[in-house]
Write a protein that holds these residues in place. Structure first.
Motif, PDB file in Angstrom:
ATOM      1  N   ILE A  55     -56.610   4.009 -40.470  1.00 15.21           N
ATOM      2  CA  ILE A  55     -56.419   3.908 -39.023  1.00 15.21           C
ATOM      3  C   ILE A  55     -56.081   5.290 -38.479  1.00 15.21           C
ATOM      4  O   ILE A  55     -55.095   5.902 -38.886  1.00 15.21           O
ATOM      5  N   ARG A  56     -56.930   5.769 -37.581  1.00 11.95           N
ATOM      6  CA  ARG A  56     -56.752   7.104 -36.989  1.00 11.95           C
ATOM      7  C   ARG A  56     -56.650   6.962 -35.476  1.00 11.95           C
ATOM      8  O   ARG A  56     -57.408   6.207 -34.863  1.00 11.95           O
ATOM      9  N   THR A  57     -55.732   7.710 -34.898  1.00 13.13           N
ATOM     10  CA  THR A  57     -55.493   7.625 -33.460  1.00 13.13           C
ATOM     11  C   THR A  57     -55.527   9.012 -32.848  1.00 13.13           C
ATOM     12  O   THR A  57     -54.912   9.950 -33.364  1.00 13.13           O
ATOM     13  N   SER A  58     -56.263   9.129 -31.745  1.00 13.94           N
ATOM     14  CA  SER A  58     -56.334  10.379 -31.001  1.00 13.94           C
ATOM     15  C   SER A  58     -56.121  10.080 -29.527  1.00 13.94           C
ATOM     16  O   SER A  58     -56.632   9.086 -29.005  1.00 13.94           O
ATOM     17  N   TRP A  59     -55.378  10.928 -28.862  1.00 15.03           N
ATOM     18  CA  TRP A  59     -55.137  10.737 -27.432  1.00 15.03           C
ATOM     19  C   TRP A  59     -56.083  11.574 -26.569  1.00 15.03           C
ATOM     20  O   TRP A  59     -56.127  11.404 -25.363  1.00 15.03           O
ATOM     21  N   ASN A  60     -56.839  12.479 -27.206  1.00 14.57           N
ATOM     22  CA  ASN A  60     -57.810  13.268 -26.438  1.00 14.57           C
ATOM     23  C   ASN A  60     -59.253  13.000 -26.860  1.00 14.57           C
ATOM     24  O   ASN A  60     -60.178  13.676 -26.401  1.00 14.57           O
ATOM     25  N   GLY A  61     -59.431  12.035 -27.756  1.00 14.48           N
ATOM     26  CA  GLY A  61     -60.779  11.681 -28.178  1.00 14.48           C
ATOM     27  C   GLY A  61     -61.338  12.542 -29.285  1.00 14.48           C
ATOM     28  O   GLY A  61     -62.441  12.294 -29.772  1.00 14.48           O
ATOM     29  N   GLU A  62     -60.573  13.533 -29.737  1.00 13.64           N
ATOM     30  CA  GLU A  62     -61.025  14.417 -30.804  1.00 13.64           C
ATOM     31  C   GLU A  62     -60.261  14.104 -32.083  1.00 13.64           C
ATOM     32  O   GLU A  62     -59.063  13.813 -32.043  1.00 13.64           O
ATOM     33  N   PHE A  63     -60.977  14.208 -33.225  1.00 13.90           N
ATOM     34  CA  PHE A  63     -60.370  13.926 -34.523  1.00 13.90           C
ATOM     35  C   PHE A  63     -60.531  15.125 -35.446  1.00 13.90           C
ATOM     36  O   PHE A  63     -61.552  15.829 -35.385  1.00 13.90           O
TER      37      PHE A  63
END
Length: 813
Positions: free
Chosen positions: A60-68
């Motif tokens: 599970i990966r979470t990004s708040w700016n849409g970039e990983f």
């Protein structure tokens, strides 16, 4: 009225500050895309990627700016997973994603994640309130929190010296040895020691969690709120894996599939390791000599105390002009006359490997001037004003230069491995100087990775150079360090108060995916109390790696420095260890295949037994031997907990049923050992070093109880051919009922041809057997004395059989 207005104003300010301080995920919007095993979900405040890596594990990966971030190569070794079949269901409240093993439920308002087994039992439930998710970021960290189940307990977190069960505890994971003066608390503070942290735990609820971050991480496992546990990383994205077991061994298997299985060490690495300051520790460097080292090895041989591996610690090095004791010049101290001849003499004494200690920073010596050259060539990690000193182990060209210009010089003379010390100094204050190395935001994500890169370099270079399996001896590590074995537990003084914390370290690191682990038996600093020395070395010689080393001058830690009784007891346990090599080697193979450690906390196979949750002075060595170190000065007895099953006191042959506490005698020469019912323990004759004799017979010590099995593993012990399938396994099974015992030994399976020609079955048999059948042929039990291959003496039945044929032995009581 003014008070109400003021209160409203304060509340408004606090809400505004809270909102600015933390950004949550908001609500579920839609499934943005599905590609192979990955589902990308858009929320009102961010993007979440959910990837099934197996049917029972999910990332599970979470990004708040849409970039990983790009996938890193240091901690995780596998990102390309086969297709996983999953089903998707959606309604107004949630999105459900299910495989054949688990179900992931995504709450929509607010966004949240819950994990269930296929029976609908909740495993992991993300905490949320009416408005916000738990997953959040601030300018300084990213993290989340989960609801804590009433009977949930947590194990893992790397090589910790403080606690085993971490429910109700806080912990910060960041490679280091503790700050402050060592001789007050500092490095000797079990609460701070963080030599090999691992951001991974296993829960008794049936799942494991690995926070995939190299940055410092903080964990609150129900300390601040006994209904919630939480974790965060100091920067970077929120990236974690959840693994379903429900048992701990299954979770460890999945975790080590992710971060890498431990390779097999050379078989000789299971023999005794000894470290030496060559006659002169700190402040006594002028007393070092090549002759001291040779005489040390000769004395082990003269006393017939088995020994295989030797390393020369810090004082072999000429201390340079810039980094002093904390850096490496790769120049020999002038007291070492003809180092190559020294190595030749040591190998003539049949040592299997001799290595050298070093630090990760270059220094200028009298001749090599390696620091100047490395700076000029760009082979050090850059610091301000071009003052870098640390080898840039993250860069392949720098590693090649370090090997060619430094390490290969001592390898050509005879060194076969390194002891990579002080990996924690990259970006932090080092032991022997006030230097802190490179600084800056980037170092936050590299500090914990540095020990991995530092251990990887010599492991791989020496493996190629020696053309045998690699072996590296290192103090620091992080997630994935099991790929470059082995870890040792750091510098703990020879005092009773530090004995049990070191045992905890071995239990915790084993629960964190690292099987090959050692410690300075007897303690590292200070002259030990002779009783402590004996008790600690008993434990050390029944540890995964047996490592003897200390720094006090001129005593050091060789057994003869502690008297005749200590020498006798040490030799007896060292001999016992060498007899156990087939058992230990087969256990190492199990670790290589499954990730299950050699030294096993009692909770590992008993996670449903709360009595095991805080046992920090007992462990299983492999599947069958429970070792119970004596940690109290003057103790004549100690209390032992026996989990479910049947247990035999190794020394007395007394049999006990499990699920009870017992008090046992522990005279100074005996560390309590209990053998699990059903045990099959292969043993061989002792040797002065691995390879001294061709082993023709293996004794199979069998403790019959219901049904059991053991896989005996054999290969050449040195080459990498095992990676291509050149090994042999032999399955051994036993079954006992009221009247008979049946033992089945399969034919060896595999391409490796062993020297072992026979097995001798050894069974405690209180009464003379009434009859024996070997491959259905009845042997007259009244004439056992006339049988060359069968004997019965003093309650011990021995039966010798061909090791290369299928065997079935039936013993009628």
């Amino acid at each position: 009225m003014n008070f109400l207005r003021l209160s409203f104003f304060v509340c408004t300010m606090l809400i505004g500050f809270y909102a600015n301080a933390q950004t949550f995920l908001g609500n579920f919007e839609n499934v943005h895309s599905e590609t192979n095993n990955e589902i990308t979900i858009k929320t009102t405040q961010g993007v979440v990627k959910i990837e099934f890596i197996t049917a029972d594990a999910v990332r599970i990966r979470t990004s708040w700016n849409g970039e990983f971030e790009a996938n890193e190569p240091w901690m995780v070794v596998k990102y390309d997973w086969p297709k996983v079949a999953y089903n998707k269901k959606e309604n107004h409240q949630e999105l459900a994603l299910s495989t054949e093993k688990i179900e992931l439920k995504i709450g929509k308002n607010p966004f949240s994640i819950s994990l269930y087994d296929t029976n609908g039992n909740v495993l992991l439930d993300e905490h949320k309130d009416a408005m916000n998710s738990s997953a959040h970021r601030t300018t300084e960290q990213t993290g989340t929190s989960f609801n804590l189940q009433p009977d949930e307990h947590f194990f893992g977190f790397g090589e910790r010296m403080d606690f085993l069960d971490r429910r109700g505890k806080k912990v910060r994971l960041n490679v280091g040895r503790g700050q402050g003066l060592p001789h007050i608390i500092g490095a000797y503070n079990p609460l701070e020691a963080n030599y090999a942290p691992v951001p991974f735990f296993m829960s008794t609820a049936g799942y494991g969690l690995f926070l995939h971050s190299a940055r410092p991480t903080n964990w609150d496992m129900g300390n601040s709120n006994d209904t919630i546990f939480s974790f965060n990383a100091e920067g970077g994205e929120l990236d974690y894996y959840i693994m379903y077991g429900p048992d701990f061994p299954t979770i460890l298997n999945t975790y080590t599939d992710l971060t890498g299985k431990s390779p097999l060490l050379p078989k000789f690495a299971l023999g005794l390791h000894v470290g030496t300051y060559s006659g002169g520790t700190w402040g006594h460097e002028s007393e070092t000599s090549t002759q001291y080292v040779i005489d040390l090895a000769k004395k082990f041989r003269e006393l017939e105390i088995p020994l295989d591996v030797l390393h020369l610690d810090s004082t072999w090095r000429f201390f340079g002009e810039n980094g002093g004791k904390g850096a490496t010049t790769f120049e020999w101290r002038e007291t070492f006359k003809n180092p190559k001849a020294m190595f030749d003499s040591l190998y003539a004494l049949n040592l299997n490997a001799v290595g050298l200690h070093l630090r990760p920073r270059f220094d200028n010596g009298k001749t090599y001037r390696l620091l100047d050259k490395a700076r000029k060539g760009g082979y050090v990690y850059p610091e301000e004003n071009g003052a870098g000193e640390f080898v840039n182990f993250f860069d392949e060209k720098s590693v090649d230069w370090w090997w060619k210009e430094g390490v290969k010089n001592v390898a050509d003379q005879g060194a076969m491995f390194l002891k990579t010390d002080e990996g924690s100094a990259f970006g932090h204050k080092a032991n022997e100087s006030d230097k802190v190395g490179p600084q800056g935001e980037e170092i936050k994500s590299l500090h914990n990775l540095f020990p991995l890169a530092y251990a990887k370099a010599p492991f791989e270079k020496f493996q190629e150079y020696n053309n045998i399996r690699g072996m590296n001896h290192t103090r620091e590590g992080y997630a994935g360090i099991q790929r470059y074995p082995f870890i040792f537990a750091g510098d703990w003084p020879s005092e009773w108060q530090y004995f049990e914390p070191v045992i905890k370290a071995g239990l915790n690191i084993g629960l964190s995916g690292v099987g090959n682990w050692a410690h300075c038996m007897g303690g590292f600093e200070h002259v030990a109390d002779p009783e402590l020395y004996i008790r600690w070395t008993q434990f050390g010689l029944l540890s995964p790696i047996a490592h003897l080393f200390g720094m006090e001058h001129p005593n050091y830690k060789e057994p003869w420095n502690y008297g005749k009784e200590a020498t006798r007891i040490f030799k007896s346990y060292d001999t016992f260890r060498y007899q156990l090599i087939p058992y230990l080697y087969s256990t190492s193979y199990q670790n290589h295949i499954t990730g299950k450690p050699q030294m096993r906390a009692m909770v590992l196979d008993n996670q449903d037994d709360p009595n095991t949750y805080e046992i920090t002075d007992q462990y299983m060595l492999g599947e069958s031997m429970m070792v119970c170190p004596v940690i109290d000065k003057g103790a004549k007895t100690r209390v032992v907990y026996l989990p479910k099953g049947q247990w035999t006191n190794y020394w007395t042959n007394e049999v006990f049923e499990g699920k009870q506490y017992i008090s046992v005698l522990c005279p100074l020469g005996q560390i309590p050992i209990f053998i699990k019912g059903g045990a099959i323990i292969p043993m061989q004759e002792s040797q002065n070093y691995i390879g001294e004799k061709a082993i023709k017979n293996i004794d199979l010590h069998i403790y019959t109880h219901e049904k059991s099995s053991f896989t005996l593993y054999q290969d050449d012990g040195k080459s990498l051919n095992y990676e291509n399938g050149d090994y042999t396994t032999t399955q051994i099974e036993t079954e006992e009922n009221h009247q008979t015992t049946i033992i089945k030994i399969d034919e060896p399976k595999g391409s490796f041809i062993s020297n072992v020609a026979t097995y001798t079955i050894v069974i405690q048999q209180p009464d003379h057997p009434s009859s024996i059948f070997i491959n259905k042929k009845k042997i007259d039990a009244s004439k056992l004395k006339e049988q060359k291959a069968i004997s019965y003496t003093d309650g011990i039945l021995k039966i010798k059989v061909d090791a290369n044929k299928l065997q079935e032995i039936k013993i009628v009581k």
